[in-house]
Enzyme design. Structure first.
Site, PDB file in Angstrom:
ATOM      1  N   GLY A 168      19.355  -7.763 -13.468  1.00  0.00           N
ATOM      2  CA  GLY A 168      19.815  -8.098 -14.813  1.00  0.00           C
ATOM      3  C   GLY A 168      19.679  -9.533 -15.244  1.00  0.00           C
ATOM      4  O   GLY A 168      20.053  -9.875 -16.364  1.00  0.00           O
ATOM      5  N   CYS A 211       7.108 -11.986  -8.146  1.00  0.00           N
ATOM      6  CA  CYS A 211       7.532 -13.109  -7.304  1.00  0.00           C
ATOM      7  C   CYS A 211       6.640 -13.216  -6.069  1.00  0.00           C
ATOM      8  O   CYS A 211       7.099 -13.569  -4.983  1.00  0.00           O
ATOM      9  CB  CYS A 211       8.992 -12.941  -6.880  1.00  0.00           C
ATOM     10  SG  CYS A 211      10.166 -12.861  -8.235  1.00  0.00           S
TER      11      CYS A 211
END
Length: 440
Positions: free
Chosen positions: A239, A365
């Site tokens: 989130g 990432c």
């Protein structure tokens, strides 16, 4: 009496998943990044540098901001604005309390990148890199799994081989990003290793700030959000980026999708900790549970203005720092090997979801090309051949301006998108970002 020599079992040191990950990265990333790899490797093995995102929804926002300033932290958004070319402000005059000014910042494209330092092992490099191929208020709408009725036969026939994007010609155009004035993100200067204090709660139990990797703010800025936008955060849990979008207020509707129930619960708790359930902004948030990697089931076709796809990946820094739920454990080998195909399907669905003229920002990432620009090429190729979708890449030319801040370092190896590299003076990333606009 016969004597027998006791058998001694040969002892083989047991490698942990994080050790396997580091070996893997040494083998593939070493040739890819050449003389820069030792610095990147040290950055991966060192705890990341965080930024503190100030929560606008806290009643004590002014007090909280003073706390961060007294600690010596600076507003990163102000730092990024310095030296940028002012273009215009977003239209104002609506009745929305979240009608916020935002400077549209023009980034001059840097066409003279300094060549990367490489070693003389092109053949080995080619081999290695190619082989490395509290609960949130009930939302106004909740969606469950659906069945895609459009292009069903095409979807079933698609097989991802990883070679679809070979030789693809993708037009690249210059672009700008928007930095909303409402967004406040605090960072320590480079080389500062200070920790942030534990976030505090106001009288309503809403937290003061939360911490993010400094690279994680760039995909949200790249969305170029407008107040009229319908936005999809495709893989929203836990989130952090959804909350960042909420802080800008620059959207008409925000849909947060997550397929796993446990992660959807994690997302709800994050929203509940930072957004009061009686705030009007809650009515603009939709929680959705769909498998965004299913080409057959995904049925959100051309309904969003902006799509953020922060795709699941090897999460390289965590892979070398922790063993729990590490994708380099033997039990998760197949999941890791399937990542590029999964990422490609996710990006295809992201491109299907956006309206013509809208944009998709893809991020990971990971440092791996087969999870980054290779995925972009394959997804763009399949989206065009199977669904008739055409896109262009929007180059943000981030290197010139963000590097000038002294807080970011970029790779020169990407033929598509931008890759933030970890390095000790300011250990952000890794973070790959590629912005695509649908033109058909």
């Amino acid at each position: 009496m016969m004597k027998f020599k006791p058998k001694v079992a040969k002892h083989i040191p047991i490698k942990t998943p994080s050790m396997h990950a580091l070996d893997h990265f040494d083998f593939y990333y070493g040739p890819l990044f050449g003389k820069k790899w030792p610095s990147i490797r040290l950055g991966l093995l060192t705890p990341k540098k965080f930024v503190a995102v100030l929560n606008r929804f806290s009643h004590d926002i002014d007090v909280n901001e003073n706390i961060l300033q007294d600690l010596g932290a600076q507003d990163l958004m102000q730092i990024l604005r310095k030296g940028f070319v002012y273009v215009k402000s977003m239209d104002k005059g609506t009745n929305n309390d979240w009608d916020l000014e935002a400077d549209q910042i023009s980034f001059e494209r840097n066409l003279q990148n300094e060549p990367d330092e490489t070693d003389d092992f092109d053949e080995e490099k080619s081999f290695r890199t190619s082989a490395g191929l509290k609960e949130f208020r009930r939302p106004s709408e909740v969606f469950e799994f659906g069945q895609d009725k459009t292009n069903m036969s095409d979807s079933r026939d698609i097989e991802i081989t990883g070679l679809e994007g070979m030789g693809i010609q993708l037009e690249k155009v210059d672009d700008f990003i928007t930095i909303p004035n409402a967004l406040k993100v605090y960072t320590y200067d480079r080389t500062w290793l200070n920790d942030y204090p534990t976030p505090v709660k106001d009288d309503n139990g809403i937290y003061s700030w939360w911490l993010l990797d400094g690279g994680s703010i760039i995909p949200v800025l790249a969305l170029d959000l407008k107040e009229t936008d319908s936005v999809l955060d495709m893989c929203a849990a836990p989130g952090g980026k959804s909350l960042l979008i909420l802080q800008t207020g620059c959207f008409d509707k925000l849909t947060c999708n997550e397929v796993k129930m446990s992660r959807l619960g994690q997302l709800r708790r994050a929203l509940a900790n930072y957004v009061p359930d009686d705030d009007p902004i809650v009515e603009k948030v939709i929680l959705k549970r769909k498998d965004a990697a299913s080409l057959e089931q995904w049925d959100d076709i051309a309904v969003y203005d902006k799509v953020l796809l922060d795709a699941p990946c090897t999460t390289d820094k965590l892979s070398v720092l922790q063993d729990d739920e590490n994708l380099f454990s033997s039990s998760m080998t197949q999941i890791r090997l399937d990542l590029p195909a999964t990422q490609t399907k996710l990006l295809i669905n992201a491109l299907r979801s956006v309206k013509v003229g809208g944009t998709v920002v893809y991020s990971t990432c990971s440092l791996a090309p087969n999870q980054n620009d290779v995925v972009v090429d394959n997804a763009v190729s399949i989206a065009e051949s199977k669904f008739g979708i055409k896109v262009v890449e929007k180059s943000l030319a981030l290197e010139t301006k963000l590097v000038s801040s002294g807080l970011y370092r970029f790779s020169t190896n990407c033929h598509r998108g931008h890759l933030i590299l970890p390095f000790l003076p300011s250990n952000f990333g890794p973070m790959y970002i590629c912005k695509l606009q649908r033109i058909k």
